[in-house]
Design a protein around this motif. Structure first.
Motif, PDB file in Angstrom:
ATOM      1  N   TYR A  88      -7.040  65.421  83.774  1.00  0.00           N
ATOM      2  CA  TYR A  88      -7.243  66.830  83.474  1.00  0.00           C
ATOM      3  C   TYR A  88      -8.726  67.179  83.381  1.00  0.00           C
ATOM      4  O   TYR A  88      -9.540  66.388  82.880  1.00  0.00           O
ATOM      5  CB  TYR A  88      -6.607  67.194  82.128  1.00  0.00           C
ATOM      6  N   PHE A  89      -9.032  68.379  83.837  1.00  0.00           N
ATOM      7  CA  PHE A  89     -10.333  68.982  83.564  1.00  0.00           C
ATOM      8  C   PHE A  89     -10.119  70.045  82.492  1.00  0.00           C
ATOM      9  O   PHE A  89      -9.284  70.952  82.658  1.00  0.00           O
ATOM     10  CB  PHE A  89     -10.937  69.619  84.826  1.00  0.00           C
ATOM     11  N   LEU A  90     -10.866  69.926  81.392  1.00  0.00           N
ATOM     12  CA  LEU A  90     -10.689  70.831  80.266  1.00  0.00           C
ATOM     13  C   LEU A  90     -11.802  71.881  80.219  1.00  0.00           C
ATOM     14  O   LEU A  90     -12.981  71.564  80.423  1.00  0.00           O
ATOM     15  CB  LEU A  90     -10.704  70.050  78.939  1.00  0.00           C
ATOM     16  N   THR A  91     -11.399  73.112  79.950  1.00  0.00           N
ATOM     17  CA  THR A  91     -12.337  74.151  79.535  1.00  0.00           C
ATOM     18  C   THR A  91     -12.045  74.430  78.062  1.00  0.00           C
ATOM     19  O   THR A  91     -11.221  73.747  77.445  1.00  0.00           O
ATOM     20  CB  THR A  91     -12.164  75.417  80.375  1.00  0.00           C
ATOM     21  N   GLY A  92     -12.697  75.427  77.496  1.00  0.00           N
ATOM     22  CA  GLY A  92     -12.526  75.675  76.072  1.00  0.00           C
ATOM     23  C   GLY A  92     -11.092  75.879  75.638  1.00  0.00           C
ATOM     24  O   GLY A  92     -10.688  75.422  74.570  1.00  0.00           O
ATOM     25  N   GLN A  93     -10.275  76.549  76.485  1.00  0.00           N
ATOM     26  CA  GLN A  93      -8.910  76.862  76.108  1.00  0.00           C
ATOM     27  C   GLN A  93      -7.866  76.372  77.107  1.00  0.00           C
ATOM     28  O   GLN A  93      -6.674  76.390  76.806  1.00  0.00           O
ATOM     29  CB  GLN A  93      -8.751  78.379  75.922  1.00  0.00           C
ATOM     30  N   ASN A  94      -8.306  75.933  78.260  1.00  0.00           N
ATOM     31  CA  ASN A  94      -7.347  75.591  79.314  1.00  0.00           C
ATOM     32  C   ASN A  94      -7.497  74.139  79.765  1.00  0.00           C
ATOM     33  O   ASN A  94      -8.539  73.507  79.571  1.00  0.00           O
ATOM     34  CB  ASN A  94      -7.537  76.514  80.518  1.00  0.00           C
ATOM     35  N   ALA A  95      -6.438  73.639  80.384  1.00  0.00           N
ATOM     36  CA  ALA A  95      -6.417  72.290  80.938  1.00  0.00           C
ATOM     37  C   ALA A  95      -5.893  72.384  82.366  1.00  0.00           C
ATOM     38  O   ALA A  95      -4.794  72.895  82.596  1.00  0.00           O
ATOM     39  CB  ALA A  95      -5.528  71.377  80.100  1.00  0.00           C
ATOM     40  N   HIS A 236      -6.343  61.035  81.109  1.00  0.00           N
ATOM     41  CA  HIS A 236      -7.798  61.034  81.023  1.00  0.00           C
ATOM     42  C   HIS A 236      -8.287  62.464  81.217  1.00  0.00           C
ATOM     43  O   HIS A 236      -7.695  63.224  81.981  1.00  0.00           O
ATOM     44  CB  HIS A 236      -8.419  60.117  82.075  1.00  0.00           C
ATOM     45  N   THR A 237      -9.366  62.801  80.528  1.00  0.00           N
ATOM     46  CA  THR A 237      -9.919  64.151  80.635  1.00  0.00           C
ATOM     47  C   THR A 237     -11.415  64.098  80.891  1.00  0.00           C
ATOM     48  O   THR A 237     -12.093  63.140  80.514  1.00  0.00           O
ATOM     49  CB  THR A 237      -9.687  64.975  79.355  1.00  0.00           C
ATOM     50  N   LEU A 238     -11.921  65.137  81.529  1.00  0.00           N
ATOM     51  CA  LEU A 238     -13.356  65.359  81.593  1.00  0.00           C
ATOM     52  C   LEU A 238     -13.610  66.839  81.329  1.00  0.00           C
ATOM     53  O   LEU A 238     -12.687  67.648  81.299  1.00  0.00           O
ATOM     54  CB  LEU A 238     -13.940  64.897  82.929  1.00  0.00           C
ATOM     55  N   GLY A 239     -14.879  67.186  81.127  1.00  0.00           N
ATOM     56  CA  GLY A 239     -15.202  68.563  80.776  1.00  0.00           C
ATOM     57  C   GLY A 239     -15.283  68.749  79.280  1.00  0.00           C
ATOM     58  O   GLY A 239     -15.844  67.906  78.573  1.00  0.00           O
ATOM     59  N   TYR A 240     -14.754  69.863  78.794  1.00  0.00           N
ATOM     60  CA  TYR A 240     -14.825  70.230  77.379  1.00  0.00           C
ATOM     61  C   TYR A 240     -14.474  69.036  76.497  1.00  0.00           C
ATOM     62  O   TYR A 240     -13.541  68.293  76.788  1.00  0.00           O
ATOM     63  CB  TYR A 240     -13.853  71.386  77.106  1.00  0.00           C
ATOM     64  N   PHE A 281     -15.837  64.648  69.088  1.00  0.00           N
ATOM     65  CA  PHE A 281     -14.494  64.069  68.997  1.00  0.00           C
ATOM     66  C   PHE A 281     -13.510  65.048  68.351  1.00  0.00           C
ATOM     67  O   PHE A 281     -12.384  65.242  68.846  1.00  0.00           O
ATOM     68  CB  PHE A 281     -14.581  62.770  68.194  1.00  0.00           C
ATOM     69  N   LEU A 282     -13.925  65.698  67.271  1.00  0.00           N
ATOM     70  CA  LEU A 282     -13.048  66.663  66.602  1.00  0.00           C
ATOM     71  C   LEU A 282     -12.747  67.864  67.497  1.00  0.00           C
ATOM     72  O   LEU A 282     -11.606  68.362  67.528  1.00  0.00           O
ATOM     73  CB  LEU A 282     -13.693  67.142  65.302  1.00  0.00           C
ATOM     74  N   ARG A 283     -13.746  68.325  68.238  1.00  0.00           N
ATOM     75  CA  ARG A 283     -13.520  69.460  69.132  1.00  0.00           C
ATOM     76  C   ARG A 283     -12.561  69.088  70.258  1.00  0.00           C
ATOM     77  O   ARG A 283     -11.727  69.899  70.680  1.00  0.00           O
ATOM     78  CB  ARG A 283     -14.861  69.952  69.671  1.00  0.00           C
ATOM     79  N   PHE A 284     -12.687  67.864  70.747  1.00  0.00           N
ATOM     80  CA  PHE A 284     -11.727  67.377  71.749  1.00  0.00           C
ATOM     81  C   PHE A 284     -10.310  67.403  71.184  1.00  0.00           C
ATOM     82  O   PHE A 284      -9.373  67.895  71.828  1.00  0.00           O
ATOM     83  CB  PHE A 284     -12.115  65.957  72.165  1.00  0.00           C
ATOM     84  N   LYS A 285     -10.151  66.919  69.965  1.00  0.00           N
ATOM     85  CA  LYS A 285      -8.821  66.902  69.351  1.00  0.00           C
ATOM     86  C   LYS A 285      -8.290  68.309  69.086  1.00  0.00           C
ATOM     87  O   LYS A 285      -7.076  68.514  69.021  1.00  0.00           O
ATOM     88  CB  LYS A 285      -8.858  66.111  68.040  1.00  0.00           C
ATOM     89  N   GLY A 286      -9.204  69.276  68.939  1.00  0.00           N
ATOM     90  CA  GLY A 286      -8.779  70.642  68.684  1.00  0.00           C
ATOM     91  C   GLY A 286      -8.417  71.426  69.925  1.00  0.00           C
ATOM     92  O   GLY A 286      -7.945  72.568  69.819  1.00  0.00           O
ATOM     93  N   HIS A 287      -8.609  70.841  71.115  1.00  0.00           N
ATOM     94  CA  HIS A 287      -8.256  71.540  72.354  1.00  0.00           C
ATOM     95  C   HIS A 287      -6.739  71.767  72.409  1.00  0.00           C
ATOM     96  O   HIS A 287      -5.954  70.907  71.971  1.00  0.00           O
ATOM     97  CB  HIS A 287      -8.706  70.721  73.565  1.00  0.00           C
ATOM     98  N   PRO A 288      -6.285  72.901  72.945  1.00  0.00           N
ATOM     99  CA  PRO A 288      -4.841  73.175  72.970  1.00  0.00           C
ATOM    100  C   PRO A 288      -3.989  72.076  73.608  1.00  0.00           C
ATOM    101  O   PRO A 288      -2.889  71.789  73.127  1.00  0.00           O
ATOM    102  CB  PRO A 288      -4.761  74.481  73.779  1.00  0.00           C
ATOM    103  N   LEU A 289      -4.452  71.465  74.700  1.00  0.00           N
ATOM    104  CA  LEU A 289      -3.672  70.384  75.314  1.00  0.00           C
ATOM    105  C   LEU A 289      -3.501  69.221  74.343  1.00  0.00           C
ATOM    106  O   LEU A 289      -2.384  68.698  74.164  1.00  0.00           O
ATOM    107  CB  LEU A 289      -4.360  69.884  76.591  1.00  0.00           C
ATOM    108  N   ILE A 290      -4.598  68.818  73.699  1.00  0.00           N
ATOM    109  CA  ILE A 290      -4.526  67.682  72.784  1.00  0.00           C
ATOM    110  C   ILE A 290      -3.718  68.051  71.539  1.00  0.00           C
ATOM    111  O   ILE A 290      -2.948  67.230  71.013  1.00  0.00           O
ATOM    112  CB  ILE A 290      -5.941  67.203  72.412  1.00  0.00           C
ATOM    113  N   GLN A 291      -3.875  69.289  71.074  1.00  0.00           N
ATOM    114  CA  GLN A 291      -3.087  69.725  69.925  1.00  0.00           C
ATOM    115  C   GLN A 291      -1.586  69.678  70.217  1.00  0.00           C
ATOM    116  O   GLN A 291      -0.782  69.337  69.343  1.00  0.00           O
ATOM    117  CB  GLN A 291      -3.501  71.138  69.518  1.00  0.00           C
ATOM    118  N   SER A 292      -1.210  69.991  71.447  1.00  0.00           N
ATOM    119  CA  SER A 292       0.210  69.929  71.800  1.00  0.00           C
ATOM    120  C   SER A 292       0.738  68.494  71.760  1.00  0.00           C
ATOM    121  O   SER A 292       1.921  68.267  71.501  1.00  0.00           O
ATOM    122  CB  SER A 292       0.438  70.532  73.194  1.00  0.00           C
TER     123      SER A 292
END
Length: 555
Positions: A88-95, A236-240, A281-292
């Motif tokens: 996944y490529f992550l932006t602030g709110q999207n994956a 695996h993710t990159l970006g946000y 690390f905390l911001r990564f965990k707070g991303h909507p995809l990771i929160q789900s």
């Protein structure tokens, strides 16, 4: 003057990670095949084999299948098997799920493992073969022969010293472990390897090592979780939350018993002095995809480590008189694949084959042991390392140049537009801050969400323990450098790159500056980021008293 007892072995392995465990096992297998008696020892600074081992870890099984062809029947600890890859490529709110997964990251069929459990399993196999395993013993210093260049062993650290370094009633002096061959497999930024590099030219002509620091958690999920029925269980993710000029990324792997391994890595060549690795690390965990994925979860273990990612051109000379270097301590790692366990194990196995040949020839000098480098180059491990030889260096580039170099490498087997791309030492990359207060982002940790924990709770969940009344194992060489140079220029980045809150600024009463840095060394996770990233080379990490530090069981 302290007297140190000496114990002699044929071969001494320093470090109980997958490289040295596989190497020791392979050496004993060869000795059995040849009917040769060997005295082999392995020491590890952790309280038990595996207690300092932490990894992502999707594992290519090629090396364990060579070491034990029936490894599955023998009960090798596998958490899950990869069903498919999610990239996944992550932006602030999207994956955005990427339409193509790079070939190096094709993991279907590979085991997902706990590295601490893998090391415990290998340790049991090693002991059954007659290898003398001594956990709780740190290699404190290299022992050189009278010629000043031949490694003859290591001295372990003294135990029972007070804060001033004076013997207490339970004092035990370190032991001189003497061997015909010493194998250093300490992991990234090993203190003995660093010491030896200061005494022998093992890094001459090599690129500087570059590193990433990763924070990892094991999280317990409810029965009905994200990966139940999912076509993939390896993400695996990159970006946000990083910008595209700062290398790094996240991972989430399904484990057994409704658990996941989750982590985020940040390349230590970053430039922003305000960057806080734990906050990322905390911001990564707070991303909507990771929160789900985390919904209903609870963190049960956390840890951190640095990984040497520079690869082929940053590897040191792999052999000197009387010693070899294995695993990630020798920069043996596949950055494109985000894997290193199989390469570390293969390096140890090839080191064992080299050692056996040298012992049979009665010559453990550099010329004989240097065959190890050629064995590595000629193996499948060498081919994989060469494919990624310019990858970390390309990642460090900015803007379109990064993607052009990466694409060229992908289609040319690693060569790219220019072979042997240059690298820059991670300690030199920070940009000076502007005058005035340093704006440091701070992510609030929800108090009612057990899947999100703060830094000190993470230290607690690592099981880290250090005796408080011992000499501090982290050395700030000159507090004046912290006060007069580092704070005005960079705002003391040690307080942000350390994932364990070891470094704390002591403020002046007028609030206009600092009096120095306080060291909370009992929080140390042994990641060694401070030794790598400090911009003034003013911090040196050494081993604390043997047996102390993290106590990973599931990571």
């Amino acid at each position: 003057m302290t007297t140190h007892e000496s114990i002699e072995f044929d071969v001494l392995f320093v470090g109980g990670g997958p490289a040295n465990l596989a190497g020791a096992i392979r050496l004993m297998q060869l000795a059995e095949e040849k009917g040769r008696e060997l005295e082999v020892a392995l020491i590890d600074k952790g309280a038990a084999v595996g207690s300092h081992a932490i990894s992502g870890a999707v594992m290519n099984p090629i090396a364990i299948a060579e070491l034990y062809p029936d490894y599955q029947a023998q009960g090798f600890p596998v958490e899950q098997t990869v069903r498919g890859d999610g990239f996944y490529f992550l932006t602030g709110q999207n994956a955005f799920k990427m339409p193509m997964v790079p070939r190096q990251m094709h993991n279907a069929g590979f085991p997902i493992v706990s590295l601490s459990r893998v090391c415990r399993w290998l340790g049991e196999k090693a002991e059954a073969l007659g290898i003398n395993i001594f956990p709780g013993f740190d290699g404190k210093s290299i022992l050189l022969d009278d010629d000043g260049k031949t490694v003859k062993g290591v001295r372990t650290g003294d135990k029972g010293l007070d804060k001033e370094g004076k013997p207490k009633g339970n004092f035990e002096p370190g032991i001189d472990l003497i061997a015909k061959v010493t194998v250093l497999g300490e992991g990234a930024r090993g203190s003995l390897t660093k010491e030896l590099a200061g005494r022998l030219p093992i890094r001459s002509g090599r690129l500087p090592e570059v590193f990433e620091t990763g924070i990892k958690e094991v999280i317990q999920l409810p029965e009905d979780h994200f990966f139940k029925g999912s076509a993939f269980n390896d993400i695996h993710t990159l970006g946000y939350p990083l910008d595209l000029d700062t290398p790094g990324g996240g991972f989430v792997y399904e484990m057994a018993e409704n658990r996941i391994a989750l982590g985020f890595l940040v390349a230590l060549g970053y430039e922003n002095p305000a960057l806080d690795i734990y906050d990322i690390f905390l911001r990564f965990k707070g991303h909507p995809l990771i929160q789900s994925i985390l919904r209903g979860g609870k963190v049960i273990e956390q840890g951190a480590r640095a990984v040497s990612t520079g690869g082929w051109f940053s590897m040191p000379e792999l052999a000197v008189d009387g010693a070899l270097f294995t695993g990630n301590g020798a920069a043996i790692h596949s950055t494109p694949a985000i894997k290193g366990i199989h390469l570390a194990m293969k390096s140890g196995m090839l080191a064992a084959e080299t050692i056996m040949a040298a012992l049979e020839a009665g010559d453990t000098g550099r010329t004989s042991l240097s065959n190890y480098g050629q064995r590595l180059a000629d193996s499948w491990a060498g081919a994989e390392l060469r494919e990624g030889r310019n990858f970390a260096q390309a990642l460090a580039k900015k803007g379109p140049a990064k993607w052009i170099h990466l694409a060229a490498q992908y289609f040319t087997g690693g060569k790219g537009l220019r072979d042997r791309l240059p690298a820059v030492d991670d300690a030199t990359t920070l940009t000076a801050r502007r005058p005035g207060p340093l704006s440091v982002p701070k992510t609030e940790v929800p108090k009612d969400d057990p899947a999100m924990v703060d830094k000190l709770t993470g230290v607690y969940l690592s099981g880290t323990l250090h005796r408080e009344d011992q000499p501090c194992h982290i050395h700030i060489h000159d507090q004046k450098v912290c006060v007069e140079k580092c704070y005005p220029t960079y705002g003391c980045p040690c307080t942000r790159f350390c994932p364990g809150d070891v470094y704390e600024m002591e403020w002046r009463k007028d609030g206009e500056g600092i009096d120095g840095i306080k060291l909370n060394f009992t929080n140390c996770l042994h990641c060694k980021t401070c030794d790598i990233k400090d911009p003034f080379d003013n911090v040196t990490w050494t081993c604390p008293e043997g047996g102390e530090g993290p106590n990973y069981k599931q990571a």
